[in-house]
Design an enzyme around this catalytic site. Sequence first.
Site, short mmCIF file in Angstrom:
data_model
loop_
_atom_site.label_atom_id
_atom_site.label_comp_id
_atom_site.label_asym_id
_atom_site.label_seq_id
_atom_site.Cartn_x
_atom_site.Cartn_y
_atom_site.Cartn_z
N SER A 245 0.83 -1.20 0.00
CA SER A 245 0.00 0.00 0.00
C SER A 245 0.86 1.24 0.00
O SER A 245 1.98 1.26 0.52
CB SER A 245 -0.94 -0.01 1.20
OG SER A 245 -0.30 0.64 2.28
N LYS A 246 0.28 2.26 -0.62
CA LYS A 246 0.93 3.56 -0.77
C LYS A 246 1.43 4.12 0.56
O LYS A 246 2.39 4.83 0.61
CB LYS A 246 -0.13 4.54 -1.29
CG LYS A 246 0.09 5.01 -2.70
CD LYS A 246 -0.83 6.16 -2.95
CE LYS A 246 -1.15 6.23 -4.43
NZ LYS A 246 -2.23 7.08 -4.77
N ARG A 247 0.68 3.81 1.62
CA ARG A 247 1.01 4.42 2.92
C ARG A 247 2.37 3.97 3.43
O ARG A 247 3.08 4.71 4.08
CB ARG A 247 -0.07 4.10 3.95
CG ARG A 247 -1.23 5.05 3.84
CD ARG A 247 -2.26 4.81 4.91
NE ARG A 247 -1.75 4.83 6.26
CZ ARG A 247 -2.27 4.15 7.27
NH1 ARG A 247 -3.32 3.38 7.05
NH2 ARG A 247 -1.77 4.23 8.48
N PHE A 248 2.70 2.71 3.17
CA PHE A 248 3.94 2.19 3.75
C PHE A 248 5.03 1.87 2.73
O PHE A 248 6.17 1.63 3.10
CB PHE A 248 3.65 0.92 4.57
CG PHE A 248 2.61 1.14 5.63
CD1 PHE A 248 2.90 1.95 6.71
CD2 PHE A 248 1.36 0.57 5.53
CE1 PHE A 248 1.95 2.17 7.69
CE2 PHE A 248 0.39 0.80 6.49
CZ PHE A 248 0.69 1.60 7.58
#
Length: 474
Positions: A245-248
């Site tokens: 995911s983009k967040r991590f």
Amino acid sequence: MNSNIRVRLAPSPTGSLHIGTARTGLFNYLFAKKIGGTFVLRIEDTDLERSKPTFEKDILEHLTWLGITWDEGPYRQSERLDIYEKYLIQLFEQGDVYYCFCREEELEIERQEMMTRGIAPKYSGRCRSISSEDARRRITQGELSVIRFKMPETRIIFQDMIRGGVEFDTSLFGDVVIAKNLRIPLYNFAVVVDDFEMNISHVIRGEDHISNTPKQIALQKALGFTTPEYAHLPLILDKNRAKLSKRFNAVSILEYKNTGYLPNALFNFIGLLGWHPSASDTELLTQDQLIAQFDISRVQKAGAIFDIEKLNWMNAHYIKEKTPEELAVFLGSFVPEEWTKHKEKLIRIASLERERMKRLSEFTDLARFFFDMQEYDPQLLVWKTMSSETVASNLRDVADILGVYDGTWGSAALESLIMPLTESRGRGEVLWPLRVALSGQSHSPGPFEIADILGKEDSLVRIASALQKLTQQK
Ligand code: GLU
């Protein structure tokens, strides 16, 4: 060319090229190249709000940068509206689709009710009974509507090249919306029309599309189309087995490019996200080796782990494999602009430092001292238990030798000039202070290689400044 084999990559231009799309593209590419098939690129830009020309540009640019080239296209769905309209009309004529006027709030209430009753929510089919005359009148009066497909209630089974037999009960889907109107088709419908019109023989795409496949097969049946072969590639997971995911994680190829990963390293790494070649015990594979060994039936069902350490290791390998000249070209976009004016110097530094990099973005820090000497602690000049005086005297002698030398300046010549001194004074005792005087670093390439690149004048200036530091320290 094997003209019967045709595959496609169908990215939606709603973001920068994603690792997952690159992997799907690469597997399609390997599959086509291996078998002599045709690889088609199709831009799925029917989502007018989210699709942007800049994302399309980014996708094409980065596919090309990675070395994933296509044989046909890019086709754009936005340029094919007449074709979709023709098939929508056919479906209306066959009575397989109808206009639905239900508003979002009504549908939401319906959904909530079904959930309270413990039923999986799906559209009730309420608008099926509206006559075509009524529908036409309501549309002319400006009422908002969408086009729904009468989903047959049946079991659809298809053979997935990776998963084997996959079965779905289509009665769970309800009547799906396949277009907003005759000129705005939606994903499931446009894909079916395009895969047919473009003679796609094999649809190789991410596992996230698996539940779309039965809907698409139902549409193919209604339209009288043949069904292609399907392969759904495993999800890409991070090391905690969560969806990337983009967040991590960095998820776009652009980010990897900007942090200094080489295209052929990424090609190799992404090319193995989900399978292992049987014939090889190394994972370092060139583009041609990957093509030769690719076998879709070896692709695993379980998620493919994105191991960044492995990518770093591969990247370090490919950095070492590049010639200094090639590397200098890649480094051009990472280093300060001023450095690019000294092309020869940059190439020579690249040749020295390429062993020490995992990513090209590390180069600037490794190479800075060549262009711009930083302050350093004079204590760093001291090798083990030497006294500052001995360090200074060794450096002074080195400076004297270099000062009078007027032969060709080069690392081998410098080595034979200085090495005799190490016999009486000790290797570390001479070379360590010299290396630090020239670099200001605790780790760097050897002193002769550095001096070679710096040239005589700059080398002597740096030694003089080290001597000054040692005197000031007292
Ligand atoms: N446009 C879809 C996507 O970007 C591709 C769908 C497909 O391959 O069928 O996910």
